[in-house]
Design an enzyme around this catalytic site. Structure first.
Site, PDB file in Angstrom:
ATOM      1  N   ASP A   1      68.886  81.754  13.967  1.00  0.00           N
ATOM      2  CA  ASP A   1      68.468  82.717  14.983  1.00  0.00           C
ATOM      3  C   ASP A   1      67.733  83.891  14.349  1.00  0.00           C
ATOM      4  O   ASP A   1      67.830  84.133  13.135  1.00  0.00           O
ATOM      5  CB  ASP A   1      69.692  83.210  15.755  1.00  0.00           C
ATOM      6  CG  ASP A   1      69.388  83.450  17.233  1.00  0.00           C
ATOM      7  OD1 ASP A   1      68.206  83.646  17.579  1.00  0.00           O
ATOM      8  OD2 ASP A   1      70.334  83.441  18.043  1.00  0.00           O
TER       9      ASP A   1
ATOM     10  N   ASP B   1      66.139  81.551  26.240  1.00  0.00           N
ATOM     11  CA  ASP B   1      67.538  81.688  26.610  1.00  0.00           C
ATOM     12  C   ASP B   1      67.742  81.459  28.103  1.00  0.00           C
ATOM     13  O   ASP B   1      68.878  81.297  28.557  1.00  0.00           O
ATOM     14  CB  ASP B   1      68.052  83.084  26.239  1.00  0.00           C
ATOM     15  CG  ASP B   1      68.365  83.220  24.759  1.00  0.00           C
ATOM     16  OD1 ASP B   1      68.442  82.186  24.071  1.00  0.00           O
ATOM     17  OD2 ASP B   1      68.530  84.352  24.290  1.00  0.00           O
TER      18      ASP B   1
END
Length: 734
Positions: A478, A546
């Protein structure tokens, strides 16, 4: 007097017209860069100026490139270099430059003349053509590189810059590509957004002046605007027809892409690293290499362009692009930061019951002095939290394997929390301004990857996890912060930071990939904040957004599909949105499918459907991942979005259709024409992912259709409010 003046002007125009339409002089050199369908032709004139005279469909007879008029620019160009192959600044050029420098003696001008060129095989069927340019007055050189992939119809372009002047030369701008395209009109489709609303398209006609796409975010460079675009010539971009250039820059940092319609209404184009705050001091004898710009030119619209990029990416760029991928279950929505060994090992059994290959442990597993119980602490302290995981990651890996699934882990190794042991020990490793208050993005700061010690640390984070747990099967990497406070305590050249950061990042990624070449890696950046072919050299897949709402994802995945293949696009079924699980599953299936759900909360039919869908997906994924994609009905133009994947032998296809409107009586009112099939073959059409307790209105094993019929007349998938998503398998009939 007036009559004499008018007559002289007439003679000038007549002479100019003759020059414009005349073929090139016989002593001109033509450098022909070709793929299966496309040609980029650079002419070197008597003054040794390299200029672009053709970019488009290649000619059947290469010798005819010399017949292209010596100046096809539809008017007088006083500089003669509007169409330069790499336009320098500071001399006679007053348009947007590709390169701008200040020499060691302070001279701000540059003149680049042709020296020589060469072409040679570059492996995997590719050819590399290099054109060498030099300033006649200075020991300053530029090499233009064009790597062609003939079968995939893709050209990869970059430049290298070097000099042997007495002192350093300052590079103010250093583009990767400089192209030139004459047309009557130009329509640019670019993409914009923010977190959870990535990849919104915007098409606009380009007019005189400069249109700039850029980013200054440092990391997460794609958050607001990705470095990818579609350029249609003479009319707006169509799916299956028209001339379209699809381009994308393989760079994970600040970029700038400029489109300039020049005074003669021709399009000049430059793409590369953003010169913003990035003046680069190049020492004598050193070489600066720009990132690659990738493009394909299609005469069959956006669809033809995207299929070329997909084939290229699978074969030449994405690791294991023709291989397998693991379906996974992520714990994030089941536990967030609140978990322990007992909770996690119980979820292994849920993953096994569901039928996935792998369990991924997300954020929250690390930090001891500052436990990672929220997103305000602990980044940088990559040791297992002893309270949550007293037996360490090795225990979880072993327990997962005993259950019959693999184990993967989440990392964010480029970032640091101000509340962390790493920050306390190494404040000089953090990008932050002296004498300024720290400013945080998502409660964190960015580590200084221009520092080799930090590069070693970040590599060590990954290497330590893998060394201690050699059967660890997956890493989600990430990157959630942008670069505020852009200053390095250790970099002697402050204006090098944005460039050196990305180079340092690539060095780390290269080390990881070299040591663990088969390790599946997901490129995540709070969603699609870093999706580019620079990073995807090292990652098997990426996280588009997301936002996993099924309806929203149709649009997001649709737009990513112009540039990136299905095998690299992670689509997860989650609890976002209000759609039933069938809809969310059908949407996720058009890429690399996974789960972020609480399996124990599924009712009996939902679980049964999901288990069967995973089995179906396992059977169909070779077609979805390796097949050619055809977009059949756009979600922006009607009630239904529809697309399909067809395998190479054209004996099998998977067809997805979704309702994207909630208006009264919305749905597929008539047939949708298929594409990519063999017109001479006969096919059956069967519905998949039928929800338990319901029946398909389509399935009829005895009815078959010719490929010609399906592509000419079409077929109605019967999408409506009761059948909001429909998946069909099209198979050659025996």
């Amino acid at each position: 007097m007036i009559r004499t003046f008018l007559f002289s002007q007439f003679l000038l125009l007549l002479s100019l017209s003759t020059v414009l339409s005349a073929p090139a002089p016989p002593d001109d050199t033509h450098i022909v860069i070709e793929t299966r369908q496309t040609a980029l032709v650079i002419r070197v004139n008597k003054d040794k100026d390299p200029v672009i005279v053709h970019l488009g469909t290649k000619l059947s007879h290469p010798e005819e490139y010399a017949r292209i008029s010596s100046n096809g620019k539809r008017g007088e160009d006083y500089t003669a270099i509007y169409n330069s192959a790499y336009t320098p600044a500071g001399g006679r050029n007053l348009l947007e430059p590709a390169i701008q420098v200040t020499h060691a003696d302070g001279n701000p001008s540059l003149d680049l003349r042709y020296v020589r060129h060469e072409s040679k095989p570059a492996g995997d069927g590719a050819t590399l053509t290099t054109i060498y340019l030099k300033d006649p007055q200075y020991a300053f050189e530029v090499a233009l590189h064009y790597k062609t992939y003939p079968d995939e119809d893709v050209i990869e372009q970059w430049s290298t810059i070097k000099h042997t002047e007495k002192k350093a030369v300052t590079l103010h701008k250093y583009a990767s590509a400089n192209l030139y395209i004459p047309a009557d009109t130009y329509y640019l489709t670019h993409f914009h957004g923010d977190w959870a609303r990535e990849m919104n398209p915007r098409e606009e006609a380009l007019t005189e002046g400069v249109k700039v796409l850029d980013t200054k975010l440092g990391t997460r460079a794609d958050l607001f605007q990705p470095p990818s675009f579609l350029l249609a010539l003479d009319k707006p971009a169509q799916e299956n027809e028209g001339d379209v250039l699809a381009g994308t820059l393989a760079w994970s940092g600040n970029y700038q892409i400029a489109f300039e319609v020049d005074p003669l209404h021709n399009l000049r184009f430059m793409a590369g690293i953003n010169p913003y705050a990035s003046a680069y001091s190049l020492a004598p004898g050193k070489e600066f290499t720009t990132p690659a710009f990738l493009f394909t030119y299609s005469t069959t619209g956006k669809g033809g362009a995207s299929r070329s990029l997909h084939r290229w990416a699978r074969k030449h760029r994405i690791p294991q692009g023709d291989g397998n991928r693991l379906t996974l279950l992520n714990n994030w929505e089941a536990t967030y930061f609140d978990f322990n060994e007992e909770k996690i090992t119980a979820l292994f059994k849920d993953g096994k019951k569901l039928g996935v290959d792998l369990f991924l442990l997300d954020d929250g597993w690390f930090g001891n002095k500052y436990p990672r119980n929220n997103d305000h602490t602990s980044l940088g302290d990559w040791q297992e939290n002893k309270t949550k995981l007293p037996h360490g990651l090795g225990y979880l890996v072993s327990e997962a394997e005993k259950t019959g699934i693999k184990f993967g882990i989440w990392l964010e190794p480029e970032m640091v929390s101000p509340k962390s042991e790493l920050y306390e020990k190494h404040p000089d490793w953090v990008l932050k301004l002296p004498n300024r208050e720290e400013y945080y993005f998502r409660n964190q700061l960015v580590l200084d990857l221009s520092n080799p010690k930090v590069q070693d640390f970040v590599f060590g984070v990954v290497d330590n996890v893998m060394t201690k747990n050699p059967s660890l099967a997956y890493i989600k990497w990430d990157c959630n912060a942008v670069i505020y406070n852009a200053f390095s305590a250790t970099n002697p050249n402050p204006s090098h930071l944005y460039v050196d950061y990305v180079h340092g990042l690539y060095k780390v990624m290269e080390r990881v990939h070299t040591k663990y070449p088969k390790l599946p890696l997901m490129l995540c950046s709070g969603g699609g904040g870093r999706v580019d072919y620079g990073s995807l050299r090292y990652f098997t897949e990426f996280w588009p957004s997301d936002n996993t709402d099924g309806l929203e994802r149709i649009f997001i995945q649709w737009n990513y599909s112009y540039f990136f293949p299905a095998i690299a696009t992670c689509n997860h079924i989650t609890d976002w949105g209000k759609q039933p699980i069938k809809f969310r599953t059908d949407v996720a299936m058009m890429g690399k499918m996974g789960y972020d759900i609480v399996v124990s909360k599924l009712d009996e039919k939902e679980l049964q459907f999901s288990q069967e869908a995973l089995k179906t997906y396992d059977r169909l994924k070779p077609v979805i991942w390796q097949g050619d994609q055809y977009r059949l009905a756009s979600p922006y133009e009607g009630d239904v979005a529809s697309l399909m994947y067809v395998n190479g032998s054209k004996d099998k296809a998977v067809w997805f259709s979704y309702l994207v409107s909630n208006r009264y009586n919305a749905g597929s009112k008539g047939n949708i024409r298929l594409a990519g099939l063999d017109p001479a073959k006969t096919y059956s059409v069967q519905e998949l992912n039928v929800y338990p307790g319901t029946k398909s209105s389509i399935n009829n094993a005895t009815t078959t259709y010719s490929g010609n019929y399906l592509m000419t007349v079409g077929f109605n998938p019967n999408v409506d409010a009761r059948r909001a998503s429909v998946v069909l398998e099209v198979t050659e009939a025996n």
